[in-house]
Structure formats: C-alpha cells, structure tokens
Design a protein around this motif. Structure first.
Motif, mmCIF file in Angstrom:
data_model
loop_
_atom_site.group_PDB
_atom_site.id
_atom_site.type_symbol
_atom_site.label_atom_id
_atom_site.label_comp_id
_atom_site.label_asym_id
_atom_site.label_seq_id
_atom_site.Cartn_x
_atom_site.Cartn_y
_atom_site.Cartn_z
ATOM 1 N N THR A 62 0.817 -1.211 0.000
ATOM 2 C CA THR A 62 0.000 0.000 0.000
ATOM 3 C C THR A 62 0.852 1.263 0.000
ATOM 4 O OG1 THR A 62 -1.644 -1.210 1.277
ATOM 5 C CG2 THR A 62 -1.862 1.184 1.237
ATOM 6 N N GLU A 63 1.858 1.293 0.883
ATOM 7 C CA GLU A 63 2.624 2.533 1.099
ATOM 8 C C GLU A 63 4.068 2.448 0.655
ATOM 9 O OE1 GLU A 63 2.182 3.242 5.258
ATOM 10 O OE2 GLU A 63 0.008 3.189 5.159
ATOM 11 N N GLY A 64 4.515 1.250 0.308
ATOM 12 C CA GLY A 64 5.926 1.091 -0.066
ATOM 13 C C GLY A 64 6.852 1.291 1.119
ATOM 14 N N ALA A 65 6.303 1.170 2.322
ATOM 15 C CA ALA A 65 7.122 1.360 3.523
ATOM 16 C C ALA A 65 6.908 0.181 4.459
ATOM 17 C CB ALA A 65 6.721 2.650 4.225
ATOM 18 N N LYS A 66 7.901 -0.094 5.265
ATOM 19 C CA LYS A 66 7.800 -1.207 6.216
ATOM 20 C C LYS A 66 8.847 -1.043 7.283
ATOM 21 C CE LYS A 66 11.450 -3.379 4.049
ATOM 22 N NZ LYS A 66 12.656 -3.178 4.802
ATOM 23 N N GLN A 67 8.637 -1.752 8.374
ATOM 24 C CA GLN A 67 9.637 -1.783 9.440
ATOM 25 C C GLN A 67 10.450 -3.047 9.223
ATOM 26 O OE1 GLN A 67 7.874 -0.788 13.249
ATOM 27 N NE2 GLN A 67 9.397 -2.088 14.258
ATOM 28 N N PHE A 68 11.764 -2.955 9.282
ATOM 29 C CA PHE A 68 12.618 -4.114 9.003
ATOM 30 C C PHE A 68 12.409 -5.237 10.013
ATOM 31 C CE2 PHE A 68 16.658 -6.369 9.685
ATOM 32 C CZ PHE A 68 16.909 -6.834 8.416
ATOM 33 N N ASN A 69 12.270 -4.852 11.263
ATOM 34 C CA ASN A 69 12.293 -5.830 12.334
ATOM 35 C C ASN A 69 11.025 -5.766 13.179
ATOM 36 O OD1 ASN A 69 14.201 -7.611 14.021
ATOM 37 N ND2 ASN A 69 13.487 -6.128 15.505
ATOM 38 N N PHE A 70 10.403 -6.901 13.415
ATOM 39 C CA PHE A 70 9.271 -6.967 14.348
ATOM 40 C C PHE A 70 9.594 -8.069 15.343
ATOM 41 C CE2 PHE A 70 5.427 -9.219 15.678
ATOM 42 C CZ PHE A 70 4.717 -8.187 16.266
ATOM 43 N N ALA A 71 9.585 -7.733 16.616
ATOM 44 C CA ALA A 71 9.852 -8.753 17.636
ATOM 45 C C ALA A 71 8.790 -8.660 18.714
ATOM 46 C CB ALA A 71 11.239 -8.554 18.223
ATOM 47 N N TYR A 72 8.381 -9.802 19.190
ATOM 48 C CA TYR A 72 7.256 -9.853 20.125
ATOM 49 C C TYR A 72 7.471 -10.993 21.100
ATOM 50 C CZ TYR A 72 2.472 -11.004 21.617
ATOM 51 O OH TYR A 72 1.359 -11.312 22.351
ATOM 52 N N SER A 73 7.221 -10.725 22.354
ATOM 53 C CA SER A 73 7.236 -11.784 23.353
ATOM 54 C C SER A 73 5.816 -11.985 23.861
ATOM 55 C CB SER A 73 8.144 -11.406 24.526
ATOM 56 O OG SER A 73 7.981 -12.360 25.554
ATOM 57 N N ALA A 74 5.355 -13.219 23.823
ATOM 58 C CA ALA A 74 4.005 -13.521 24.305
ATOM 59 C C ALA A 74 3.991 -13.738 25.815
ATOM 60 C CB ALA A 74 3.461 -14.757 23.598
ATOM 61 N N HIS A 75 5.174 -13.706 26.421
ATOM 62 C CA HIS A 75 5.246 -13.845 27.874
ATOM 63 C C HIS A 75 5.056 -12.448 28.461
ATOM 64 C CE1 HIS A 75 6.494 -16.044 31.488
ATOM 65 N NE2 HIS A 75 6.949 -14.868 31.875
ATOM 66 N N LYS A 76 3.994 -12.238 29.199
ATOM 67 C CA LYS A 76 3.587 -10.870 29.578
ATOM 68 C C LYS A 76 3.612 -10.024 28.309
ATOM 69 C CE LYS A 76 5.499 -11.487 34.147
ATOM 70 N NZ LYS A 76 6.684 -11.288 34.973
ATOM 71 N N PRO A 77 2.682 -10.231 27.411
ATOM 72 C CA PRO A 77 2.810 -9.827 26.010
ATOM 73 C C PRO A 77 3.314 -8.408 25.792
ATOM 74 C CG PRO A 77 0.728 -10.920 26.389
ATOM 75 C CD PRO A 77 1.371 -10.753 27.737
ATOM 76 N N ARG A 78 4.305 -8.313 24.921
ATOM 77 C CA ARG A 78 4.856 -6.998 24.582
ATOM 78 C C ARG A 78 5.617 -7.058 23.253
ATOM 79 N NH1 ARG A 78 9.774 -5.790 28.791
ATOM 80 N NH2 ARG A 78 10.367 -4.319 27.188
ATOM 81 N N VAL A 79 5.548 -5.951 22.548
ATOM 82 C CA VAL A 79 6.364 -5.790 21.355
ATOM 83 C C VAL A 79 7.735 -5.334 21.830
ATOM 84 C CG1 VAL A 79 6.662 -4.456 19.229
ATOM 85 C CG2 VAL A 79 4.397 -5.296 19.875
ATOM 86 N N ILE A 80 8.772 -5.923 21.287
ATOM 87 C CA ILE A 80 10.135 -5.598 21.717
ATOM 88 C C ILE A 80 10.727 -4.562 20.776
ATOM 89 C CG2 ILE A 80 12.420 -6.562 22.225
ATOM 90 C CD1 ILE A 80 10.208 -8.026 23.750
ATOM 91 N N THR A 81 11.259 -3.501 21.337
ATOM 92 C CA THR A 81 11.990 -2.529 20.526
ATOM 93 C C THR A 81 13.415 -3.033 20.389
ATOM 94 O OG1 THR A 81 10.662 -0.831 21.544
ATOM 95 C CG2 THR A 81 12.577 -0.086 20.324
ATOM 96 N N PRO A 82 13.869 -3.264 19.152
ATOM 97 C CA PRO A 82 15.210 -3.885 19.027
ATOM 98 C C PRO A 82 16.327 -2.902 19.384
ATOM 99 C CG PRO A 82 14.346 -3.319 16.873
ATOM 100 C CD PRO A 82 13.264 -2.991 17.859
#
Lengths: 217, 95
Positions: A197-217
């Motif tokens: 859609t936008e030709g843009a993306k984030q290179f890295n996506f990290a997520y922990s399902a333990h006490k759920p949170r998105v991880i900032t690399p």
C-alpha cells in the motif's frame, strides 16, 4: 479463480487491488495461518511449498483440523482455503529447493539453511519486491521484512543469517503455541499489506508472548 | 559579583564538553521463553565496547543476536555511547 468473499468491511483498511502474487515457503504452524489469512485479505495468487504431512502434534498450533492428520499439508491447506474463501491456491507438495521466485515471498521455514537457500534466490532479484522471514521459538516471534533490492536491507539481513548451529534449536515441548504462531502470521500479513500500500515497512518486528509486549530492538 | 544577570553565561560551561566519567546504558535481554529483562548498566570511564557492556551486565552473546539502537551488530568491539540501547535476543529458527 477470483475470491467469492465480500471485502466491504475492510476495503478502507486494505485495498486488495494492490496485492501481488505471494509465495509462502513452509506450511507449518506460521505458514498454515499465513496461507489462510492471505485470501481473507483479498490476495488471490498464492503458491505454497511444503512436503510434509500433518501429524497429530501439528494440529493444536496450526490451521489444520483433526481430520487433516495424515494428509499432505499443502493439500489440506488448499481444501481449507477453498472452503473458507472460495479460492484455489497453487499447492506444491515438495520441499523448496531453489526454484525461481517472484512477487512477495514469505519464509515460514524451520532452519537457517532453508533461509539461506531462499535468500540465494531473492537477493538482488528485481522480480521479488519483499521477503518476510518469520522466526519463532517458544513464546517469541521475530519477523524480518527485507527489500532484497535495497543494499541497506541486504546488509542488515545478512547479519542475521547464520548457520543453524549458531541459533537455538527448540527442544520437545517448547516449539510453539497457537497464540505465538498467529501473531507471527498476522504480523507477516500486515507488513506485506503496508508494503504493497505505502511502499514502507519496518525491518524488524519482535514480540514476546510472555507478559505480552512488542520488543523494541 | 552578585546575582547572575539574565543572559549571562555561567563560568566554566563554554568550550569543549567535558567527557563523562561514566556511561549509563540499558541492556535488554529477550529470551524465547520467559520474562524480558532490562538491565541498567553503569560503566566506569568514558569509553566502552559492546562486549564490555555485555560482560558488565552478565549477558552472554552466544547463539544470540545483538543490536545497538535497533541495528544488528556482529562486531562486539564496536564502541558504545552514552544512553545507547543494547538488545540481546535469543535466536529462534522455527516457524
């Protein structure tokens, strides 16, 4: 074959006319969910590679049903997609061995060696617009969205390609669980939609399902 | 002498910045299972490498990815600066 689905409730979120052909390599837990999600987004050209059959331990953490046990994964998936979305997918009952790739590629494989084989085909390949590499273990997801024709992405991705002996091998009992596999699949589908859609993306996506949170690399 | 006038510079604050005598950073360790751990680290001196910081934090880099401010780092002798965010992530390979 065109989808029979009514997309009216999501057409302002994702315009399916921008969708490109997608090849999903690997139809395990993450791959099976990716393949069932893409048609529901309106993606109509989907190819999936896998040579394995559904085993009983695959059912809880994937899109497969009890009745799929013993069937080839890609054949079961083709039937699930046909029933859910009215779409025919290109189901290839074989391991990916370096065939030419085009469009968007989503790697849902379970070894670094398989990732390296895919990378050989997509690196500096103008026919491939995006590689999404999904990596899962235990309660953790890491997806990498790589433009294989962008030198910065190529350099960053190659830092994260190493032999399997230098990565974790999940031991019996902690391969994954459905709420981890679905996050990885959903994040892969979302990054692809944003890219188209936008030709843009984030290179890295990290997520922990333990006490759920998105991880900032 | 007397009260400082508005706009008057404080003595001793012009010219080259003083090097800090310690580095304060955060190391985030992300396992594939269990709690994500955030470890504040204080390094004595003004200079340190990624390897020094990980040693101080007691975090191994074996079979793990290391990134500094979001960028993957393979050379752990890379110098690190004040306030940097180091993330050490176990390497999953399943899917």
């Amino acid at each position: 074959m065109e989808s029979e689905l009514n997309f009216s409730q999501q057409q302002r979120i994702f315009n399916r006319t921008v969708a490109r052909p997608v090849t999903v390599i690997g139809a395990g837990s993450v791959g099976s969910f990716v393949v069932t999600m893409l048609p529901k987004m309106g993606v109509s050209k989907i190819t999936v590679y896998d040579r394995d059959a559904v085993e009983s331990h695959n059912v809880p953490m994937s899109a497969y049903r009890l009745k799929d046990q013993g069937r080839y994964k890609v054949e079961a998936l083709a039937e699930i997609v046909r029933e859910q979305s009215g779409l025919e997918i290109n189901a290839i009952r074989a391991m990916y061995t370096g065939e030419p790739l085009r469009g968007t590629v989503i790697a849902c494989v379970d070894s670094m060696e398989a990732r390296m084989l895919i990378w050989k085909q997509v690196k500096i390949n103008l026919a491939v617009d995006l590689l999404v590499d999904t990596r899962v273990a235990g309660e953790f997801v890491r997806n990498l969205a790589v433009n294989p024709n962008d030198p910065d992405d190529v350099a960053d991705y190659e830092k994260l390609l190493y032999p399997g002996s230098k990565a974790l091998r999940p031991t019996c009992g902690n391969h994954g669980i459905v709420y981890v596999a679905t996050v990885a699949a959903a994040a892969a589908c979302a990054v692809v939609a944003g890219w188209w859609t936008e030709g843009a993306k984030q290179f890295n996506f990290a997520y922990s399902a333990h006490k759920p949170r998105v991880i900032t690399p | 002498m007397g009260a400082k006038k508005k706009g008057q510079k404080k003595k001793g604050t012009t010219g080259a910045k003083r090097k800090p005598s310690e580095l304060r950073l955060t190391v985030t360790y992300v396992p594939t299972q269990g709690d994500v751990q955030e470890k504040p680290v204080v390094m004595a001196g003004a200079e340190a490498t990624v390897k020094d910081v990980l040693a101080q934090a007691g975090v191994s880099s074996e079979r793990r990815d290391v990134s500094v401010n979001g960028k993957a780092v393979t050379d752990l002798s890379t110098p690190i600066s004040m306030g940097a965010r180091i993330t050490v992530t176990e390497r999953p390979q399943g899917s």
